[in-house]
Each structure stands twice: as structure tokens, then as C-alpha cells.
Design a protein around this motif. Sequence first.
Motif, short mmCIF file in Angstrom:
data_model
loop_
_atom_site.label_atom_id
_atom_site.label_comp_id
_atom_site.label_asym_id
_atom_site.label_seq_id
_atom_site.Cartn_x
_atom_site.Cartn_y
_atom_site.Cartn_z
N GLN A 34 -46.94 25.25 -23.63
CA GLN A 34 -47.27 26.54 -23.36
C GLN A 34 -47.42 26.93 -21.85
OE1 GLN A 34 -50.61 28.09 -25.49
NE2 GLN A 34 -50.99 30.06 -24.11
N GLU A 38 -45.42 29.44 -19.35
CA GLU A 38 -46.00 30.21 -18.53
C GLU A 38 -45.39 30.20 -17.06
OE1 GLU A 38 -50.33 30.20 -18.57
OE2 GLU A 38 -50.48 30.22 -20.79
N GLU A 39 -45.22 28.61 -16.73
CA GLU A 39 -44.60 28.64 -15.19
C GLU A 39 -43.31 29.22 -14.95
OE1 GLU A 39 -46.50 27.65 -12.63
OE2 GLU A 39 -48.27 26.97 -13.69
N LYS A 41 -42.05 31.66 -16.73
CA LYS A 41 -42.27 32.88 -16.77
C LYS A 41 -42.48 33.37 -15.43
CE LYS A 41 -43.35 35.57 -20.58
NZ LYS A 41 -44.13 36.04 -21.36
N ARG A 66 -48.01 35.29 -10.75
CA ARG A 66 -48.88 34.55 -11.45
C ARG A 66 -50.23 35.48 -11.87
NH1 ARG A 66 -49.62 29.31 -12.18
NH2 ARG A 66 -47.96 28.83 -10.55
N VAL A 69 -48.92 37.15 -15.10
CA VAL A 69 -48.70 36.26 -16.34
C VAL A 69 -50.00 35.90 -16.87
CG1 VAL A 69 -47.74 34.08 -17.24
CG2 VAL A 69 -46.34 35.74 -15.75
N GLU A 70 -50.74 35.35 -15.84
CA GLU A 70 -52.19 34.81 -16.45
C GLU A 70 -53.30 35.52 -16.69
OE1 GLU A 70 -51.42 30.30 -14.35
OE2 GLU A 70 -52.99 31.69 -13.45
N LEU A 73 -53.73 37.17 -20.35
CA LEU A 73 -54.40 36.13 -21.21
C LEU A 73 -55.55 35.86 -21.52
CD1 LEU A 73 -51.43 33.53 -20.48
CD2 LEU A 73 -51.18 35.31 -22.40
N GLN A 164 -49.20 38.39 -23.72
CA GLN A 164 -48.10 37.78 -23.20
C GLN A 164 -47.35 38.75 -22.54
OE1 GLN A 164 -47.04 34.65 -23.73
NE2 GLN A 164 -48.97 34.21 -24.66
#
Length: 205
Positions: A34, A38-39, A41, A66, A69-70, A73, A164
Motif C-alpha cells: 500500500q 501511494e508513492e 501515485k 504528496r 494523496v496522503e 486518507l 483514495q
Amino acid sequence: MRQLLFSAFVALGLAGCGGAPVEHTVPQTLAFAQVEAEETKIAELTEMLLRLGPGVDLEEAARVARIAVEEPLVWARQWGVVDAPIIHNMQVNSGRKPRGLCKHWAEDLQQRLKRENLQSLDLHRAIANYDSILIEHSTLIVSAKGASWDQGIVVDPWRLGQGQLYFTQVKKDPKYRWLERSQVFAIKRERKARKAEREARSGQG
């Protein structure tokens, strides 16, 4: 180039990207697959942001990617997002969950990225389906500094569910046809004014 970017941004991520730190710590129990996804993406979004124009700063693009994406979540856990987007919408609208409508994701991501004091990228808001039987949808768009919003990239943490991130070029979005939010608001104000005028004339008659 993608592999090079991926390696570079893994390193940047571990170093905090050299800018304001992302308020998110990856849980130790999170599977490596996972983390790697993420990295990947983040690297792909960074690459897309860099393609927006020669003036886009590499470090800034990596930081925006970053965060985009992060951070969602983290919000997904805070808001208890465990269902499909439409189901979660119903839970929010009924008061069972605190946030998680598409406009919440767009608002919070916009506010979070504003804190980065971006110099080579601009943030825009857009709306789709405002004039159809389909559910109205809001999103954030990132463009090169000074560029038109429709030349940018849709960054949408709502669409896939559970924070996501989905991203694509505005004009290549396969699902939505976007209008700038200010334009949609202007159309709605005009319609409301016309309706009020008709009702006033009807009352006078």
C-alpha cells in the motif's frame, strides 16, 4: 523518467519534501504494497503537474502531490469513511457521519494546499452536473500559475471512496464535464432572480 521520479519522491517523502511537513504518519502496520502504491501515485501526479508547464517547480509539484494523496486518507479515518461515496453521502446528509460530501473533500484539500503558499501552481474549484438529474459534484483543480482552470488537473479524493485520490486532466475526465464554480454560482443566482421576478409578477396579478 517515471522510475526516476518514483525513486526521487520516495526520498523526498522520507525527508518531508523539504517544505512544510505533511501532517500524516504512515501506520507501521500499513502493508508495504500500500505504501508503494501511494508513492507510485504521488510520482505519477507529480509528473502530470510538471507537464502543466515549464514554470512548475519540481519540489512544489512533489509537495502538492504528496499532500493530495496522503491527507485525504487521514480525513477518511477521521470522518469514518468506510462505504462507497454515495452511501457515505447518505450517512452525512442524515447526520450519522460528520463530513465526506464531495464539497468537503474539495474544500479541505483547497485549504490545506493554500497553506503551502504555492508560487508555481494555482488552485481552482469546479462543479459538474449542476443542471442534470445526476448528483452535483464538486472538485479541486490544480493548474500552472496563471493558466486557465480548464488546462489543469482534477484532484478528486471523493470519487474512488475512502480518500483514495483520483486525478486526471480536466478535458480528459471520462465521467464529468466541469464548469468553474464561480460560473455555476452566477448561473444559479440568475435563475433564482428570474424565479423571484416571476413570482412577484404573479403575485401582483
